[in-house]
Design a protein around this motif. Sequence first.
Motif, PDB file in Angstrom:
ATOM      1  N   ALA A 187      -8.706   2.106 -84.203  1.00  0.00           N
ATOM      2  CA  ALA A 187     -10.077   2.059 -83.679  1.00  0.00           C
ATOM      3  C   ALA A 187     -10.177   2.735 -82.319  1.00  0.00           C
ATOM      4  O   ALA A 187     -11.204   3.328 -81.995  1.00  0.00           O
ATOM      5  CB  ALA A 187     -10.549   0.610 -83.562  1.00  0.00           C
ATOM      6  N   GLY A 188      -9.107   2.650 -81.519  1.00  0.00           N
ATOM      7  CA  GLY A 188      -9.141   3.185 -80.163  1.00  0.00           C
ATOM      8  C   GLY A 188      -8.890   4.676 -80.066  1.00  0.00           C
ATOM      9  O   GLY A 188      -9.137   5.279 -79.019  1.00  0.00           O
ATOM     10  N   GLY A 189      -8.379   5.265 -81.126  1.00  0.00           N
ATOM     11  CA  GLY A 189      -8.163   6.703 -81.171  1.00  0.00           C
ATOM     12  C   GLY A 189      -7.252   7.224 -80.077  1.00  0.00           C
ATOM     13  O   GLY A 189      -6.244   6.602 -79.729  1.00  0.00           O
ATOM     14  N   VAL A 248      -3.866   5.672 -77.950  1.00  0.00           N
ATOM     15  CA  VAL A 248      -2.562   6.331 -78.048  1.00  0.00           C
ATOM     16  C   VAL A 248      -2.061   6.708 -76.652  1.00  0.00           C
ATOM     17  O   VAL A 248      -0.887   6.513 -76.320  1.00  0.00           O
ATOM     18  CB  VAL A 248      -2.642   7.567 -78.973  1.00  0.00           C
ATOM     19  CG1 VAL A 248      -1.365   8.389 -78.919  1.00  0.00           C
ATOM     20  CG2 VAL A 248      -2.931   7.128 -80.408  1.00  0.00           C
ATOM     21  N   SER A 249      -2.949   7.214 -75.811  1.00  0.00           N
ATOM     22  CA  SER A 249      -2.575   7.569 -74.435  1.00  0.00           C
ATOM     23  C   SER A 249      -2.187   6.334 -73.630  1.00  0.00           C
ATOM     24  O   SER A 249      -1.211   6.365 -72.865  1.00  0.00           O
ATOM     25  CB  SER A 249      -3.725   8.299 -73.741  1.00  0.00           C
ATOM     26  OG  SER A 249      -3.976   9.531 -74.361  1.00  0.00           O
ATOM     27  N   LEU A 250      -2.940   5.254 -73.783  1.00  0.00           N
ATOM     28  CA  LEU A 250      -2.593   4.015 -73.082  1.00  0.00           C
ATOM     29  C   LEU A 250      -1.247   3.481 -73.548  1.00  0.00           C
ATOM     30  O   LEU A 250      -0.444   2.998 -72.740  1.00  0.00           O
ATOM     31  CB  LEU A 250      -3.679   2.961 -73.287  1.00  0.00           C
ATOM     32  CG  LEU A 250      -4.918   3.097 -72.426  1.00  0.00           C
ATOM     33  CD1 LEU A 250      -5.986   2.106 -72.859  1.00  0.00           C
ATOM     34  CD2 LEU A 250      -4.591   2.917 -70.952  1.00  0.00           C
ATOM     35  N   ASP A 251      -0.979   3.580 -74.841  1.00  0.00           N
ATOM     36  CA  ASP A 251       0.303   3.144 -75.372  1.00  0.00           C
ATOM     37  C   ASP A 251       1.444   3.909 -74.705  1.00  0.00           C
ATOM     38  O   ASP A 251       2.446   3.312 -74.293  1.00  0.00           O
ATOM     39  CB  ASP A 251       0.332   3.330 -76.890  1.00  0.00           C
ATOM     40  CG  ASP A 251       1.613   2.797 -77.504  1.00  0.00           C
ATOM     41  OD1 ASP A 251       1.876   1.581 -77.370  1.00  0.00           O
ATOM     42  OD2 ASP A 251       2.357   3.593 -78.111  1.00  0.00           O
ATOM     43  N   ALA A 252       1.286   5.200 -74.576  1.00  0.00           N
ATOM     44  CA  ALA A 252       2.311   6.027 -73.927  1.00  0.00           C
ATOM     45  C   ALA A 252       2.456   5.654 -72.450  1.00  0.00           C
ATOM     46  O   ALA A 252       3.574   5.597 -71.922  1.00  0.00           O
ATOM     47  CB  ALA A 252       1.967   7.507 -74.076  1.00  0.00           C
ATOM     48  N   LEU A 253       1.345   5.381 -71.787  1.00  0.00           N
ATOM     49  CA  LEU A 253       1.391   5.001 -70.377  1.00  0.00           C
ATOM     50  C   LEU A 253       2.070   3.638 -70.201  1.00  0.00           C
ATOM     51  O   LEU A 253       2.880   3.449 -69.296  1.00  0.00           O
ATOM     52  CB  LEU A 253      -0.015   4.981 -69.783  1.00  0.00           C
ATOM     53  CG  LEU A 253      -0.114   4.661 -68.292  1.00  0.00           C
ATOM     54  CD1 LEU A 253       0.704   5.639 -67.443  1.00  0.00           C
ATOM     55  CD2 LEU A 253      -1.574   4.667 -67.861  1.00  0.00           C
TER      56      LEU A 253
END
Length: 155
Positions: free
Chosen positions: A79-81, A85-90
């Motif tokens: 849902a977050g697109g 994904v960017s937050l997960d990497a951060l």
Amino acid sequence: MFGTARNNANTYATVGMETGVVAANPHKLIVMLFDGAKAAVTNAMQQMNNGETAAKGRAISQAIAIIDSGLRASLDKTAGGEIAVSLDALYEYMSNRLLMANLNNDPATLEEVSNLLSQLRDAWEAIGSPASAAPVQTISVQDPFMPRANSFVRA
């Protein structure tokens, strides 16, 4: 017999935190996770400065757990697109940096993660502020047994 004042204060703080969690909406829970991770990093900095290796390690482990099991686990990448994904990497980057700070006894790396957490928390807080929320339409509730005119409320 009654315990120390410190134990009583810790119990009171725990009850207050648990009450806050129960009463919080999902947005506020994320803010609380940021606050908890930042507090753990700040504690780790203090323990590092005091030369308390074991306490520093516990504080860093707590921060990593909050980031991985709280913030990261709450992401919905479907849902977050791209943002999720960017937050997960951060979040993964921050956890790795905390691990390196622990291994190298590096306060600058702890400060880096603390700053990232502060920026993310402030951004999260800003998107949830009442000024950014859409106006809420209120509907008055009437006693179901009172006679009233035939009208329907559409939300």
